[in-house]
Write a protein that holds these residues in place. Sequence first.
Motif, PDB file in Angstrom:
ATOM      1  N   SER A  21       0.691  -1.266  -0.041  1.00 35.08           N
ATOM      2  CA  SER A  21      -0.091  -0.038  -0.010  1.00 35.08           C
ATOM      3  C   SER A  21       0.863   1.158   0.152  1.00 35.08           C
ATOM      4  O   SER A  21       0.651   1.922  -0.714  1.00 35.08           O
ATOM      5  CB  SER A  21      -0.904   0.079   1.209  1.00 35.08           C
ATOM      6  N   ASP A  22       1.962   1.176   0.894  1.00 39.15           N
ATOM      7  CA  ASP A  22       2.738   2.536   0.911  1.00 39.15           C
ATOM      8  C   ASP A  22       3.806   2.607   0.054  1.00 39.15           C
ATOM      9  O   ASP A  22       4.137   3.866  -0.407  1.00 39.15           O
ATOM     10  CB  ASP A  22       3.259   2.570   2.581  1.00 39.15           C
ATOM     11  N   PRO A  76      -5.323   4.372   6.076  1.00 37.80           N
ATOM     12  CA  PRO A  76      -4.831   3.067   5.489  1.00 37.80           C
ATOM     13  C   PRO A  76      -4.186   1.872   6.316  1.00 37.80           C
ATOM     14  O   PRO A  76      -4.536   0.679   5.917  1.00 37.80           O
ATOM     15  CB  PRO A  76      -3.662   3.641   4.673  1.00 37.80           C
ATOM     16  N   ARG A  79      -7.295   0.002   7.292  1.00 37.68           N
ATOM     17  CA  ARG A  79      -8.034  -0.512   6.371  1.00 37.68           C
ATOM     18  C   ARG A  79      -7.135  -1.851   5.938  1.00 37.68           C
ATOM     19  O   ARG A  79      -7.978  -3.004   5.723  1.00 37.68           O
ATOM     20  CB  ARG A  79      -7.959   0.320   5.090  1.00 37.68           C
ATOM     21  N   ASP A  80      -5.914  -1.769   5.967  1.00 36.62           N
ATOM     22  CA  ASP A  80      -5.402  -3.092   5.612  1.00 36.62           C
ATOM     23  C   ASP A  80      -5.584  -4.313   6.811  1.00 36.62           C
ATOM     24  O   ASP A  80      -5.640  -5.485   6.545  1.00 36.62           O
ATOM     25  CB  ASP A  80      -3.674  -2.746   5.651  1.00 36.62           C
TER      26      ASP A  80
END
Length: 438
Positions: A21-22, A76, A79-80
């Motif tokens: 994601s990051d 985020p 959410r993960d």
Amino acid sequence: MPVARTDPARLVAFEVLRAVSDQDAYANLELSRLLRERGVSGRDAALATELVGGTLRLQGSYDDILDRLVKGTLQPPVRDALRLGTHQLLSMRVPTHAAVTTTVDLVKEQIGHKPSGLVNAVLRKVAAQDLESWLTDRPRPARTAHPAWVIDALAEALDRPAELDALLAADNERPAVVLVARPGLADVAELGGSALAASPYAVELEGGDPGAVPAVREGRAGVQDAGSQLVALVLARAALEGDDQRWLDVCAGPGGKAALLAAIAAERGAGVLANERQRHRAQLVAQGVRAARAGVLGVVTGDGTRPPWSPGTFDRVLVDAPCSGLGALRRRPESRWRRTAADVEELVPLQVALLDAALDAARPGGVVLYATCSPVVAETAGVVRTVLERRTDAVVEPALDLIGDLEDAESAHLPGALQLWPHRHRTDAMFLSLLRRR
């Protein structure tokens, strides 16, 4: 200092999701690195692998569910964590209590206590229904966990509306581990597993760590999808008159196809020059072909569109072009969320330039195989047609007779070319077009 309660598998899985994601990390590479560094193996490694792959494959479906349950914007990391917990609740045989508790503990340790109450409440709501119930009557992107533009591109490439849902479902299945026994170095019998139609060198493992197989550890065999093996085999099986000693792999990284080609070439007294533009990937190629060094002319770092070799040098040329990767969504699930239609538009000029240069590298009468792990028409038939429209010294060579017992594999968009599909052939959706230099 408080004692961590999160088990190693879930912690590794969460960190991989965060890196994807990051940092736009590749999930498979990040997962392998963390498993190795943390010493996670056996059942814990298998659990982490399923958590990462399954969560990423179904991320779009899980987000659709979470967005209906949460008001406002989720951070985020939260959410993960919720995606990870949702996967355990809806797609794995993890009891509700265990899935909720382990995810809440993970959030407390890695994110903080503040969002743990929200995570606990949301996951208990998720557990109230099964996955099918959550997705009933939802739009196809949510129901199939594919972005709308990917669905459209795959539908166009497939050209069989009745098979589209089967293809999308196949993309969401956990892929089997497939090994290649490199000829002259290993035999399929020593790898175990079951044979696959796409390649006489392929076996599908029922489970376990492929690194535990001696031939894999020694580089005589490797992990390679049967469709990728077929790419090397079609090039090697093409009829050729005259010299047949110099072979070229234009885009060789990370080296799987080059290693198989080198093993085949060695048995014929030929050799492969493996080229890769990125230096670190060229180093991977050099490691991969080490066991088949008798069939290797060399490994070089160079730009395939501006090559260091003279025109007309090679008898057989492979250009496995950089592509969107939409044919390998089972193995690289993050690609569907990372790629955009604009990426395809940017890749096509590079693909055209690489195929042009590959044809220049082939001698008259030589063959070139253009391959992608994408079925998208613009990247496949579109590229080949574009190149052939502006040059008169090349022609598509029918390849259907070169694929053994594999059935129903002709491209719907380029006669004579091949298009594999996971729901038909149990391979990645590889595209192959064989061309001959006149």
